[in-house]
Design an enzyme around this catalytic site. Structure first.
Site, PDB file in Angstrom:
ATOM      1  N   SER A 112     -41.438   1.992 -44.342  1.00 24.83           N
ATOM      2  CA  SER A 112     -42.149   3.208 -43.920  1.00 24.83           C
ATOM      3  C   SER A 112     -41.190   4.343 -43.595  1.00 24.83           C
ATOM      4  O   SER A 112     -40.022   4.115 -43.279  1.00 24.83           O
ATOM      5  CB  SER A 112     -42.963   2.926 -42.650  1.00 24.83           C
ATOM      6  OG  SER A 112     -43.904   1.919 -42.870  1.00 24.83           O
TER       7      SER A 112
HETATM    8  N1  SAH Z   1     -41.633  -3.666 -41.746  1.00 22.72           N
HETATM    9  C1  SAH Z   1     -41.131  -3.514 -43.099  1.00 22.72           C
HETATM   10  C2  SAH Z   1     -42.175  -2.863 -43.977  1.00 22.72           C
HETATM   11  C3  SAH Z   1     -42.279  -3.498 -45.321  1.00 22.72           C
HETATM   12  S1  SAH Z   1     -43.742  -3.063 -46.238  1.00 22.72           S
HETATM   13  C4  SAH Z   1     -39.816  -2.763 -43.109  1.00 22.72           C
HETATM   14  O1  SAH Z   1     -39.410  -2.252 -42.072  1.00 22.72           O
HETATM   15  O2  SAH Z   1     -39.166  -2.705 -44.161  1.00 22.72           O
HETATM   16  C5  SAH Z   1     -44.883  -4.326 -45.793  1.00 22.72           C
HETATM   17  C6  SAH Z   1     -44.415  -5.740 -45.945  1.00 22.72           C
HETATM   18  O3  SAH Z   1     -45.511  -6.612 -45.661  1.00 22.72           O
HETATM   19  C7  SAH Z   1     -43.934  -6.115 -47.334  1.00 22.72           C
HETATM   20  O4  SAH Z   1     -42.633  -6.618 -47.253  1.00 22.72           O
HETATM   21  C8  SAH Z   1     -44.911  -7.185 -47.788  1.00 22.72           C
HETATM   22  O5  SAH Z   1     -44.342  -8.162 -48.623  1.00 22.72           O
HETATM   23  C9  SAH Z   1     -45.371  -7.763 -46.454  1.00 22.72           C
HETATM   24  N2  SAH Z   1     -46.646  -8.479 -46.486  1.00 22.72           N
HETATM   25  C10 SAH Z   1     -47.744  -8.186 -47.204  1.00 22.72           C
HETATM   26  N3  SAH Z   1     -48.727  -9.069 -46.970  1.00 22.72           N
HETATM   27  C11 SAH Z   1     -48.226  -9.970 -46.072  1.00 22.72           C
HETATM   28  C12 SAH Z   1     -48.758 -11.141 -45.452  1.00 22.72           C
HETATM   29  N4  SAH Z   1     -49.993 -11.584 -45.706  1.00 22.72           N
HETATM   30  N5  SAH Z   1     -47.961 -11.800 -44.575  1.00 22.72           N
HETATM   31  C13 SAH Z   1     -46.699 -11.380 -44.321  1.00 22.72           C
HETATM   32  N6  SAH Z   1     -46.154 -10.285 -44.893  1.00 22.72           N
HETATM   33  C14 SAH Z   1     -46.895  -9.590 -45.759  1.00 22.72           C
END
Ligand code: SAH
Length: 213
Positions: free
Chosen positions: A60
């Site tokens: 983000s």
């Molecule tokens: N907090 C992260 C944001 C990554 S974007 C950062 O600082 O980089 C959102 C993330 O959620 C992705 O990596 C995606 O793979 C993960 N995600 C999506 N669905 C998920 C689920 N059901 N359980 C765990 N992670 C999930």
């Protein structure tokens, strides 16, 4: 050093535009965001925009991380649960406030989880990382003082996450479908949740099939 100057400038920009606490700004200032993005994205690490991190995912924009961390309203020692480790950046910002050993983060995409673990080790964050479906929660760190999702939840915040958050605790999540979500803050009460609505936001959707029951 150039990265530090860029980071200070980013923090000043967020400070001008968003109503977030000094503590949150200090946490943003403390985390080397360039270490969390792919090498070919490093020169974009301190812009206030999302950055691709591979596997169709993005970290983000810094102001969004700042807003979400501020809404969590956590203190040192609080236990925090994150769905979506991704690059590990957001968790590292939270770790600056609560201490890394108090952060429990679940990531669905195994290679992202592995890279994040390696990064946490190298940078000295003791964040706990598990590969799996974050909708199930993680009992190891429960009860949590706060929890947050970094992917959009069309069906709302999963019950298991609400159950693993203590009464009085806070959950921040983008709730809604693919074309945008409402950033909501839930306060867990003895018999349910209270809901506040914040900004309209755009997050990648949560992964994993529909769940039984
Ligand atoms: N907090 C992260 C944001 C990554 S974007 C950062 O600082 O980089 C959102 C993330 O959620 C992705 O990596 C995606 O793979 C993960 N995600 C999506 N669905 C998920 C689920 N059901 N359980 C765990 N992670 C999930």
């Amino acid at each position: 050093m150039a990265y530090e100057e860029a980071r200070d400038e980013l923090v000043r920009r967020i400070e001008r535009r968003e109503d977030v606490s000094e503590r949150t700004l200090d946490a943003i200032r403390a985390v080397p965001r360039h270490e969390f993005v792919p090498e070919d994205q490093r020169d974009r690490a301190y812009g206030d925009h999302p950055v691709p991190i591979g596997h169709g995912q993005t970290v983000s924009a810094p102001h969004m991380v700042a807003i979400m961390v501020d809404l969590l309203a956590v203190d040192e020692g609080d236990h925090v649960y994150e769905v979506g480790t991704g690059s590990g950046y957001h968790a590292a910002v939270v770790a600056e406030i609560v201490g890394g050993e108090n952060v429990y983060s679940v990531e669905y995409v195994e290679p992202l989880a592995e890279d994040a673990r390696e990064r946490f080790d190298r940078l000295g964050y003791d964040v706990h990382v598990r590969v799996g479906d974050g909708r199930e929660g993680w009992a190891a760190g429960a009860p949590y003082d706060a929890a947050y999702l970094t992917c959009g939840a069309p069906e709302g915040v999963p019950d298991s996450i609400i159950e693993q958050t203590r009464p009085g605790g806070t959950i921040v999540a983008p709730v809604g479908g693919r074309v945008g979500q409402d950033l909501v803050r839930l306060t867990v009460t003895a018999d349910g949740v209270e809901r506040e609505q914040h900004a309209r936001v755009q997050f990648v959707p949560i992964q994993g099939g529909p769940r039984d029951g």
